[in-house]
Design a protein around this motif. Structure first.
Motif, short mmCIF file in Angstrom:
data_model
loop_
_atom_site.label_atom_id
_atom_site.label_comp_id
_atom_site.label_asym_id
_atom_site.label_seq_id
_atom_site.Cartn_x
_atom_site.Cartn_y
_atom_site.Cartn_z
N TRP A 26 0.83 -1.31 0.04
CA TRP A 26 0.18 0.06 0.10
C TRP A 26 0.72 1.16 0.13
CZ3 TRP A 26 -4.47 -0.41 -1.30
CH2 TRP A 26 -5.39 -1.67 -1.29
N GLN A 27 1.79 1.11 0.78
CA GLN A 27 2.77 2.41 0.73
C GLN A 27 3.53 2.72 -0.41
OE1 GLN A 27 5.11 1.44 4.71
NE2 GLN A 27 4.11 2.89 5.28
N SER A 28 3.96 1.46 -1.05
CA SER A 28 4.54 1.69 -2.48
C SER A 28 3.55 2.57 -3.57
CB SER A 28 4.86 0.49 -3.08
OG SER A 28 5.93 -0.16 -2.45
N LEU A 29 2.42 1.85 -3.39
CA LEU A 29 1.24 2.65 -4.35
C LEU A 29 0.95 4.12 -4.20
CD1 LEU A 29 -1.57 -0.12 -4.21
CD2 LEU A 29 -0.22 0.53 -6.02
N ILE A 30 1.30 4.38 -2.79
CA ILE A 30 0.90 5.73 -2.40
C ILE A 30 2.04 6.47 -2.84
CG2 ILE A 30 0.93 7.45 -0.43
CD1 ILE A 30 -0.73 5.14 1.14
N ARG A 31 3.06 5.92 -2.48
CA ARG A 31 4.44 6.83 -2.96
C ARG A 31 4.58 6.91 -4.39
NH1 ARG A 31 7.22 3.73 1.73
NH2 ARG A 31 7.34 5.06 3.21
N GLU A 32 4.14 5.99 -5.22
CA GLU A 32 4.42 5.91 -6.77
C GLU A 32 3.15 6.51 -7.36
OE1 GLU A 32 4.21 1.74 -7.77
OE2 GLU A 32 6.20 1.48 -6.84
N SER A 33 2.05 7.18 -6.79
CA SER A 33 0.98 7.92 -7.21
C SER A 33 1.42 9.34 -7.48
CB SER A 33 -0.06 8.01 -6.09
OG SER A 33 -1.14 9.03 -6.55
N PRO A 34 0.99 10.01 -8.89
CA PRO A 34 1.39 11.21 -8.98
C PRO A 34 0.72 12.24 -8.09
CG PRO A 34 -0.32 10.25 -10.63
CD PRO A 34 0.02 9.31 -9.79
N LEU A 35 -0.29 11.89 -7.12
CA LEU A 35 -1.00 12.56 -6.18
C LEU A 35 -0.18 12.93 -5.03
CD1 LEU A 35 -4.33 10.81 -6.41
CD2 LEU A 35 -3.85 12.76 -7.55
N THR A 36 -0.06 14.06 -4.60
CA THR A 36 0.53 14.56 -3.40
C THR A 36 0.20 14.93 -2.16
OG1 THR A 36 0.85 16.83 -4.28
CG2 THR A 36 2.47 15.09 -5.14
N LYS A 37 -1.18 15.57 -2.35
CA LYS A 37 -2.04 16.04 -1.30
C LYS A 37 -2.67 14.96 -0.21
CE LYS A 37 -2.63 20.60 -3.02
NZ LYS A 37 -3.37 21.51 -3.48
N HIS A 38 -2.81 15.11 1.04
CA HIS A 38 -3.25 13.93 1.87
C HIS A 38 -4.62 13.66 1.32
CE1 HIS A 38 -3.59 11.95 5.79
NE2 HIS A 38 -4.90 12.34 5.47
N MET A 39 -5.62 14.36 1.51
CA MET A 39 -6.90 14.22 1.05
C MET A 39 -7.10 13.58 -0.49
SD MET A 39 -8.51 13.91 3.70
CE MET A 39 -10.06 13.40 2.97
N GLU A 40 -6.16 13.91 -1.55
CA GLU A 40 -6.28 13.55 -2.83
C GLU A 40 -6.02 11.94 -2.76
OE1 GLU A 40 -4.93 17.18 -5.74
OE2 GLU A 40 -3.66 15.84 -4.87
N LEU A 41 -4.85 11.69 -1.91
CA LEU A 41 -4.42 10.16 -1.76
C LEU A 41 -5.40 9.45 -1.12
CD1 LEU A 41 -0.80 11.13 -0.92
CD2 LEU A 41 -1.62 9.61 -3.04
#
Length: 70
Positions: A26-41
């Motif tokens: 899950w953390q890898s998915l979050i880190r690889e996402s182009p999104l950066t803001k908490h609520m966007e993620l």
């Protein structure tokens, strides 16, 4: 005596059990996402991966805090 896990990490056992993926994935998915803001993620995890709000929020909060500590 073992101290109880507190904060976002306290959700991790139930996240792994409910969604069938390890926290590191899950953390890898979050880190690889182009999104950066908490609520966007959080919204992305909910809409694209079916996580509940509390679980998504815990993963994002913990991952962002971990990355700031690097």
């Amino acid at each position: 005596m073992t101290e109880a896990v507190k904060g976002p990490a306290s959700y991790f056992p139930s996240i792994e059990q409910k969604y069938g993926r390890p926290i590191a994935e899950w953390q890898s998915l979050i880190r690889e996402s182009p999104l950066t803001k908490h609520m966007e993620l959080v919204s992305w995890l909910k809409s694209e991966h079916g996580l509940g709000h509390g679980h998504a929020n815990a993963l994002v909060a913990h991952t962002i805090a971990q990355d700031k500590g690097r």
